[in-house]
Design a protein around this motif. Structure first.
Motif, PDB file in Angstrom:
ATOM      1  N   VAL A   1       0.775  -1.138  -0.065  1.00  0.00           N
ATOM      2  CA  VAL A   1      -0.063   0.062   0.071  1.00  0.00           C
ATOM      3  C   VAL A   1       0.726   1.353  -0.043  1.00  0.00           C
ATOM      4  CG1 VAL A   1      -1.731   1.314   1.070  1.00  0.00           C
ATOM      5  CG2 VAL A   1      -1.605  -1.328   1.331  1.00  0.00           C
ATOM      6  N   HIS A   2       0.520   2.059  -0.863  1.00  0.00           N
ATOM      7  CA  HIS A   2       1.197   3.461  -1.031  1.00  0.00           C
ATOM      8  C   HIS A   2       0.489   4.545  -0.226  1.00  0.00           C
ATOM      9  CE1 HIS A   2       4.134   1.791  -3.738  1.00  0.00           C
ATOM     10  NE2 HIS A   2       3.198   1.661  -4.773  1.00  0.00           N
ATOM     11  N   LEU A   3       0.496   4.865   1.095  1.00  0.00           N
ATOM     12  CA  LEU A   3      -0.216   5.266   1.959  1.00  0.00           C
ATOM     13  C   LEU A   3      -0.333   7.061   1.773  1.00  0.00           C
ATOM     14  CD1 LEU A   3      -2.092   4.140   4.351  1.00  0.00           C
ATOM     15  CD2 LEU A   3      -0.377   5.052   5.914  1.00  0.00           C
ATOM     16  N   TYR A   4      -1.414   7.515   1.764  1.00  0.00           N
ATOM     17  CA  TYR A   4      -1.770   8.730   1.448  1.00  0.00           C
ATOM     18  C   TYR A   4      -1.049   9.462   0.451  1.00  0.00           C
ATOM     19  CZ  TYR A   4      -3.325   7.998   6.138  1.00  0.00           C
ATOM     20  OH  TYR A   4      -3.992   7.547   7.378  1.00  0.00           O
ATOM     21  N   GLY A   5      -0.689   8.594  -0.788  1.00  0.00           N
ATOM     22  CA  GLY A   5      -0.090   8.933  -1.985  1.00  0.00           C
ATOM     23  C   GLY A   5       1.364   9.000  -1.882  1.00  0.00           C
ATOM     24  N   MET A   6       1.970   8.529  -0.735  1.00  0.00           N
ATOM     25  CA  MET A   6       3.250   8.595  -0.603  1.00  0.00           C
ATOM     26  C   MET A   6       3.906   7.205  -1.321  1.00  0.00           C
ATOM     27  SD  MET A   6       6.001  10.285   0.333  1.00  0.00           S
ATOM     28  CE  MET A   6       5.436  11.320   1.003  1.00  0.00           C
ATOM     29  N   PRO A   7       5.116   7.362  -1.766  1.00  0.00           N
ATOM     30  CA  PRO A   7       5.506   6.030  -2.457  1.00  0.00           C
ATOM     31  C   PRO A   7       6.240   5.209  -1.597  1.00  0.00           C
ATOM     32  CG  PRO A   7       6.192   7.886  -4.061  1.00  0.00           C
ATOM     33  CD  PRO A   7       5.660   8.456  -2.720  1.00  0.00           C
ATOM     34  N   SER A   8       6.095   3.875  -1.541  1.00  0.00           N
ATOM     35  CA  SER A   8       6.992   3.102  -0.781  1.00  0.00           C
ATOM     36  C   SER A   8       8.542   3.034  -1.155  1.00  0.00           C
ATOM     37  CB  SER A   8       6.255   1.605  -0.768  1.00  0.00           C
ATOM     38  OG  SER A   8       4.927   1.608  -0.435  1.00  0.00           O
TER      39      SER A   8
ATOM     40  N   GLU B   1       0.321  -3.761  -6.079  1.00  0.00           N
ATOM     41  CA  GLU B   1       0.463  -2.334  -5.755  1.00  0.00           C
ATOM     42  C   GLU B   1      -0.989  -1.885  -5.196  1.00  0.00           C
ATOM     43  OE1 GLU B   1       3.381   0.502  -7.281  1.00  0.00           O
ATOM     44  OE2 GLU B   1       3.338  -0.966  -8.774  1.00  0.00           O
ATOM     45  N   ASP B   2      -1.299  -1.671  -4.073  1.00  0.00           N
ATOM     46  CA  ASP B   2      -2.498  -0.957  -3.727  1.00  0.00           C
ATOM     47  C   ASP B   2      -2.062   0.660  -3.801  1.00  0.00           C
ATOM     48  OD1 ASP B   2      -4.717   0.051  -2.653  1.00  0.00           O
ATOM     49  OD2 ASP B   2      -4.874  -1.207  -0.937  1.00  0.00           O
ATOM     50  N   ALA B   3      -2.606   1.271  -4.999  1.00  0.00           N
ATOM     51  CA  ALA B   3      -2.332   2.540  -5.194  1.00  0.00           C
ATOM     52  C   ALA B   3      -3.573   3.409  -5.316  1.00  0.00           C
ATOM     53  CB  ALA B   3      -1.572   2.709  -6.470  1.00  0.00           C
ATOM     54  N   ALA B   4      -4.464   2.881  -4.413  1.00  0.00           N
ATOM     55  CA  ALA B   4      -5.783   3.347  -4.305  1.00  0.00           C
ATOM     56  C   ALA B   4      -5.643   4.951  -3.777  1.00  0.00           C
ATOM     57  CB  ALA B   4      -6.539   2.638  -3.228  1.00  0.00           C
ATOM     58  N   GLU B   5      -4.723   5.274  -3.247  1.00  0.00           N
ATOM     59  CA  GLU B   5      -4.429   6.581  -2.973  1.00  0.00           C
ATOM     60  C   GLU B   5      -3.412   7.440  -3.528  1.00  0.00           C
ATOM     61  OE1 GLU B   5      -3.932   6.389   1.410  1.00  0.00           O
ATOM     62  OE2 GLU B   5      -5.710   5.249   1.786  1.00  0.00           O
ATOM     63  N   ALA B   6      -2.957   6.766  -4.616  1.00  0.00           N
ATOM     64  CA  ALA B   6      -1.597   7.228  -5.022  1.00  0.00           C
ATOM     65  C   ALA B   6      -1.622   7.528  -6.574  1.00  0.00           C
ATOM     66  CB  ALA B   6      -0.391   6.135  -4.631  1.00  0.00           C
ATOM     67  N   LEU B   7      -2.729   7.671  -7.145  1.00  0.00           N
ATOM     68  CA  LEU B   7      -2.564   8.028  -8.702  1.00  0.00           C
ATOM     69  C   LEU B   7      -1.987   9.329  -8.736  1.00  0.00           C
ATOM     70  CD1 LEU B   7      -3.371   7.362 -11.327  1.00  0.00           C
ATOM     71  CD2 LEU B   7      -5.767   8.228 -10.997  1.00  0.00           C
TER      72      LEU B   7
END
Length: 378
Positions: free
Chosen positions: A138-145, A163-169
């Motif tokens: 998960v890339h949390l709050y749009g921040m890359p891992s 990749e759960d990029a739900a918040e990270a487009l």
């Protein structure tokens, strides 16, 4: 929650103006179901933006993650590693397919999955002779891992990454857009995301066959016959042509929305720079976050807690939200294995998300900042 005209919401939708053009086309063509030019166009335009071969437009990000797991052949008896510090929708699909989640802690430089926790968990499972079938990252709050470290570890053990990029487009790592590093990427277009289709999601992959299979599963898995025959369990997960029209209009302003969200974050830092108790979500060099939500933690020992702030903001008609409660602390998931040093527990205890919508005005942000400054000066 009352719809007060002066209420400042956490992350409301922000239309660009062209969405209605595509929606009207759908009505004019009488394509208002889960097929049509907007669905095809949205998939193609999203894939083009991401520089990836294929995308499937779906009813939600949760549906996309469910289909990604199915497309990778994951089922009962399998284990799937997952970031613990996330929303429950990152985890529930693991149970949908009958697999068992194993939760991994965060690290402090991005708040995302800790490579050390990942390596420790994989070493443990390797010794036990049962590696996980996938990692949901998960890339949390749009921040890359920390993608380089994570991919090195997972590739060493042969574990595919979703990749759960739900918040990270719109976020990037070393110049590459998130959602394009793993075997599959998942996005959400819920009403609170950086762009919306009112409700919806997408599954993307460099593997066109995987996306084609997921799209087939999403349309009830009908066998290629002139009559309705089904040999595989399918789902009703396709995005409607009307919703896809909204998405096409939103994609046209995505880059602008990313800049606006980043400006919101920077403005908060300026307005609140005198409050030394606040620690903002970091952004390491080479990491480019869309700053979907502007988040901070409060230093230990402060007389002000995140809940104090949340209630004070709410009293002034301002919505805020605690950071995600980690999955390993959730009643639903406490019984499952967890690897880490409880960094995510600490982030949850000390963190808060501020209103971050791309339509937020400087005056709105000053209202938010006044409440926070008053709380820390009391």
């Amino acid at each position: 929650m009352s719809q007060q005209s002066n209420f400042i919401y956490l992350s409301p939708p922000h239309m660009g103006g062209r969405e209605q053009v595509y929606v009207q086309q759908a009505f004019a063509q009488n394509w208002i179901t889960t097929a049509g030019a907007n669905v095809d166009g949205f998939e193609q335009e999203l894939a083009f933006y991401l520089k990836i071969p294929a995308a499937a437009a779906l009813s939600s990000g949760t549906a996309a993650l469910h289909l990604a797991l199915l497309a990778l052949g994951i089922g009962a008896g399998d284990e799937v590693f997952c970031s613990s510090f996330t929303f429950v929708a990152s985890t529930n699909p693991i149970r949908y397919v009958g697999a068992t989640p194993v939760f991994l802690d965060s690290e402090t430089t991005t708040w995302n999955l800790c490579p050390t926790a990942l390596e420790n968990a994989l070493e443990d499972r390797h010794k036990k002779g049962k590696l996980p079938k996938a990692l949901v990252l998960v890339h949390l709050y749009g921040m890359p891992s920390h993608m380089r470290e994570i991919l090195e570890i997972t590739q060493h053990y042969g574990v595919p990454v979703i990749e759960d990029a739900a918040e990270a487009l719109g976020s990037t790592y070393q110049g590459q857009l998130l959602g394009t590093f793993g075997q599959a990427g998942v996005f959400s277009f819920n009403g609170n995301k950086i762009i919306t289709t009112s409700g919806g999601g997408a599954l993307v992959s460099p593997d066109t066959a995987l996306v084609d299979h997921a799209r087939w599963l999403a349309t009830q898995a009908k066998d290629p016959l002139p009559y309705y025959q089904h040999t595989t369990m399918g789902y009703n997960y396709r995005l409607s042509n009307v919703s896809a029209g909204i998405g096409r209009g939103q994609l046209e302003v995505l880059e602008k929305r990313v800049q606006q969200r980043r400006q919101v974050f920077e403005r908060y830092q300026e307005l609140l720079q005198g409050i030394t108790e606040l620690e903002w979500q970091p952004e390491p060099q080479g990491f480019y976050a869309n700053r979907w939500l502007s988040c901070f933690t409060i230093k230990k020992g402060s007389n002000v807690s995140p809940e104090d702030l949340r209630l004070k903001l709410l009293a002034q008609h301002i919505e805020s939200r605690p950071l995600w409660q980690p999955m390993h602390l959730q009643p639903l998931y406490q019984k499952y294995d967890y690897f880490g040093t409880h960094v995510s527990d600490d982030l949850f205890a000390r963190g808060l998300c501020l209103p971050s919508g791309s339509s937020l005005t400087p005056a709105d942000q000053e209202r938010v900042a006044q409440v926070i400054r008053a709380a820390f000066s009391a």
